[in-house]
Scaffold this motif. Structure first.
Motif, mmCIF file in Angstrom:
data_model
loop_
_atom_site.group_PDB
_atom_site.id
_atom_site.type_symbol
_atom_site.label_atom_id
_atom_site.label_comp_id
_atom_site.label_asym_id
_atom_site.label_seq_id
_atom_site.Cartn_x
_atom_site.Cartn_y
_atom_site.Cartn_z
ATOM 1 N N ARG A 132 40.054 23.234 52.935
ATOM 2 C CA ARG A 132 38.997 24.101 53.438
ATOM 3 C C ARG A 132 39.313 25.535 53.050
ATOM 4 N NH1 ARG A 132 36.715 24.630 59.695
ATOM 5 N NH2 ARG A 132 35.006 26.072 59.205
ATOM 6 N N ILE A 133 38.399 26.162 52.333
ATOM 7 C CA ILE A 133 38.583 27.546 51.924
ATOM 8 C C ILE A 133 37.659 28.438 52.748
ATOM 9 C CG2 ILE A 133 36.975 27.179 49.985
ATOM 10 C CD1 ILE A 133 38.416 29.481 48.528
ATOM 11 N N SER A 134 38.233 29.478 53.339
ATOM 12 C CA SER A 134 37.477 30.472 54.104
ATOM 13 C C SER A 134 37.566 31.806 53.387
ATOM 14 C CB SER A 134 38.039 30.612 55.526
ATOM 15 O OG SER A 134 37.970 29.383 56.224
ATOM 16 N N LYS A 135 36.442 32.497 53.287
ATOM 17 C CA LYS A 135 36.388 33.797 52.606
ATOM 18 C C LYS A 135 35.938 34.854 53.605
ATOM 19 C CE LYS A 135 33.714 31.772 49.611
ATOM 20 N NZ LYS A 135 32.797 31.523 48.472
ATOM 21 N N GLY A 136 36.904 35.645 54.085
ATOM 22 C CA GLY A 136 36.616 36.651 55.092
ATOM 23 C C GLY A 136 37.478 36.437 56.317
ATOM 24 N N ASP A 137 37.408 37.383 57.243
ATOM 25 C CA ASP A 137 38.209 37.325 58.462
ATOM 26 C C ASP A 137 37.400 36.745 59.614
ATOM 27 O OD1 ASP A 137 40.647 38.574 57.500
ATOM 28 O OD2 ASP A 137 39.476 40.429 57.363
ATOM 29 N N GLY A 138 38.109 36.195 60.591
ATOM 30 C CA GLY A 138 37.475 35.744 61.810
ATOM 31 C C GLY A 138 36.962 34.323 61.734
ATOM 32 N N PRO A 139 36.632 33.750 62.898
ATOM 33 C CA PRO A 139 36.187 32.350 62.960
ATOM 34 C C PRO A 139 34.839 32.098 62.302
ATOM 35 C CG PRO A 139 35.939 33.423 65.095
ATOM 36 C CD PRO A 139 36.679 34.378 64.231
ATOM 37 N N ASP A 140 34.048 33.150 62.125
ATOM 38 C CA ASP A 140 32.722 32.987 61.527
ATOM 39 C C ASP A 140 32.711 33.236 60.019
ATOM 40 O OD1 ASP A 140 31.615 32.435 64.047
ATOM 41 O OD2 ASP A 140 31.317 34.558 64.478
ATOM 42 N N ALA A 141 33.868 33.367 59.414
ATOM 43 C CA ALA A 141 33.938 33.585 57.965
ATOM 44 C C ALA A 141 33.369 32.366 57.245
ATOM 45 C CB ALA A 141 35.380 33.817 57.537
ATOM 46 N N PRO A 142 32.577 32.592 56.202
ATOM 47 C CA PRO A 142 32.003 31.447 55.473
ATOM 48 C C PRO A 142 33.099 30.573 54.884
ATOM 49 C CG PRO A 142 31.698 33.509 54.251
ATOM 50 C CD PRO A 142 32.191 33.887 55.608
ATOM 51 N N SER A 143 32.886 29.272 54.954
ATOM 52 C CA SER A 143 33.897 28.347 54.453
ATOM 53 C C SER A 143 33.230 27.118 53.849
ATOM 54 C CB SER A 143 34.847 27.925 55.577
ATOM 55 O OG SER A 143 34.145 27.208 56.583
ATOM 56 N N GLU A 144 33.989 26.381 53.069
ATOM 57 C CA GLU A 144 33.519 25.135 52.479
ATOM 58 C C GLU A 144 34.707 24.241 52.218
ATOM 59 O OE1 GLU A 144 31.821 25.714 48.550
ATOM 60 O OE2 GLU A 144 33.005 27.541 48.308
ATOM 61 N N TYR A 145 34.414 22.972 51.995
ATOM 62 C CA TYR A 145 35.461 21.980 51.804
ATOM 63 C C TYR A 145 35.592 21.582 50.339
ATOM 64 C CZ TYR A 145 35.447 21.325 56.877
ATOM 65 O OH TYR A 145 35.535 21.513 58.224
ATOM 66 N N ALA A 146 36.789 21.147 49.982
ATOM 67 C CA ALA A 146 37.054 20.569 48.665
ATOM 68 C C ALA A 146 37.732 19.228 48.869
ATOM 69 C CB ALA A 146 37.945 21.488 47.835
ATOM 70 N N HIS A 147 37.286 18.230 48.118
ATOM 71 C CA HIS A 147 37.926 16.922 48.238
ATOM 72 C C HIS A 147 39.144 16.787 47.336
ATOM 73 C CE1 HIS A 147 35.916 15.940 44.449
ATOM 74 N NE2 HIS A 147 34.736 16.156 44.999
ATOM 75 N N SER A 148 39.254 17.650 46.290
ATOM 76 C CA SER A 148 40.309 17.456 45.308
ATOM 77 C C SER A 148 41.150 18.702 45.046
ATOM 78 C CB SER A 148 39.722 16.956 43.983
ATOM 79 O OG SER A 148 39.151 15.672 44.161
ATOM 80 N N TYR A 149 40.524 19.815 44.673
ATOM 81 C CA TYR A 149 41.325 20.995 44.334
ATOM 82 C C TYR A 149 40.482 22.262 44.379
ATOM 83 C CZ TYR A 149 39.072 20.653 39.756
ATOM 84 O OH TYR A 149 38.138 20.592 38.758
ATOM 85 N N ILE A 150 41.178 23.383 44.493
ATOM 86 C CA ILE A 150 40.603 24.719 44.393
ATOM 87 C C ILE A 150 41.510 25.501 43.451
ATOM 88 C CG2 ILE A 150 39.951 26.829 45.617
ATOM 89 C CD1 ILE A 150 39.803 25.091 48.180
#
Length: 299
Positions: A132-150
């Motif tokens: 799970r990659i989050s971009k920004g600070d805090g719990p509401d930072a936009p995030s998305e999942y990866a099944h394999s790699y980033i």
């Protein structure tokens, strides 16, 4: 003892304009499941209509609750959308699967254990970790999942150049060499304030990527709550080529594994997530975390 799962509904999501044979494979899968399943299930074909549509279709399919199976007939990028849609739905009984039908099928090739139709009929579900990659600070930072790699650095830059060009082994090689000759390293700042320059920085949930490169020995550790960090500190181009050759032949061997990794970007940089290229703005806090056993899957 595990109980075999049955599904009330099975949604088969595919791109009707795929350069591969996704439409034919989707139709074939539906026909085979109708003849093989020992129970009645609502099996639907759901073609996508635009970029990101698979996220919406997967979320809608899983949001109704109940035992639902969402299948992506696609490559890694299409499956990424389906996984994110199912995760957004928040249905603990939803299961994901992928039938390889794209140019890059790293996830299916690396994690597959048996033919998909056989696995669905058997109903034996397993759980694997996600990134799970989050971009920004805090719990509401936009995030998305990866099944394999980033991946940051050389990998996404090459992918961008390949997307601009034509497909084909020779043209792909020319594009890669052209991009490689112009490539410059990127710099990030870690939490303790230390700056580091990299040619490539990959967070891997699977052992292989880009069809040939073996990044780590992680293929047997899909449920350990950690991911591998594969770093290429800035070096001469000859050293990069030698490392890439090693990845394509012998593999890079064991790599450090962590449950989270955080840094701040200093300039805008692209990244590749399951084959799709996106970007992060400058001065953005980036955190990659393991989502332990977050994905229910089979196949």
């Amino acid at each position: 003892m595990k109980t075999a799962r049955t599904f009330e509904s099975i949604a088969i999501i595919f791109n009707p304009n795929s350069t591969g044979d996704a439409p034919a494979l989707a139709e074939q899968l539906r026909s085979e499941l109708e003849g093989r399943l020992p129970y009645a299930a609502n099996i639907s074909l759901q073609p996508t209509g635009h970029a990101g549509h698979a996220v919406e279709l997967a979320r809608d399919a899983a949001s109704g609750g109940g035992n639902v199976l969402v299948i992506s007939v696609s490559g890694d990028g299409g499956y990424n959308e389906v996984v994110n849609g199912v995760m957004q739905a928040g249905n603990p009984d939803a299961v994901c699967a992928v039938m390889a039908a794209g140019n890059a099928n790293d996830h299916r090739r690396t994690t597959g254990t048996q033919p998909l139709e056989e696995a669905i009929a058997g109903g034996y579900v397993r759980h694997i970790d996600l990134l799970r990659i989050s971009k920004g600070d805090g719990p509401d930072a936009p995030s998305e999942y990866a099944h394999s790699y980033i991946g940051f650095g050389l990998t996404p830059v090459m992918a961008i150049d390949l997307e601009k060009g034509s497909k084909g082994a020779l043209k792909e090689m020319v594009s890669v060499m052209r991009t490689f000759s112009k490539f410059k390293p990127f710099e990030i700042r870690h939490a303790e304030g230390r700056r580091r320059r990299f040619d490539s920085l990959v967070f891997a949930n699977i052992a292989q990527m880009a069809k040939y490169a073996t990044l780590s020995e992680a293929d047997h550790r899909l449920q350990d709550g950690k991911f591998e960090v594969v770093t290429f500190p800035h070096r001469s181009k000859l050293r990069i080529l030698l490392t890439a050759l090693r990845a394509a032949t012998r593999g890079l061997g064991d790599q450090p594994s962590v449950s989270s990794y955080a840094f701040t970007t200093l300039k805008p940089i692209p990244y590749q997530i399951d084959g799709e290229v996106k970007s992060v703005d400058a001065d953005t806090a980036v955190t990659i975390r393991c989502a332990p056993a977050a994905l229910a899957t089979l196949g």
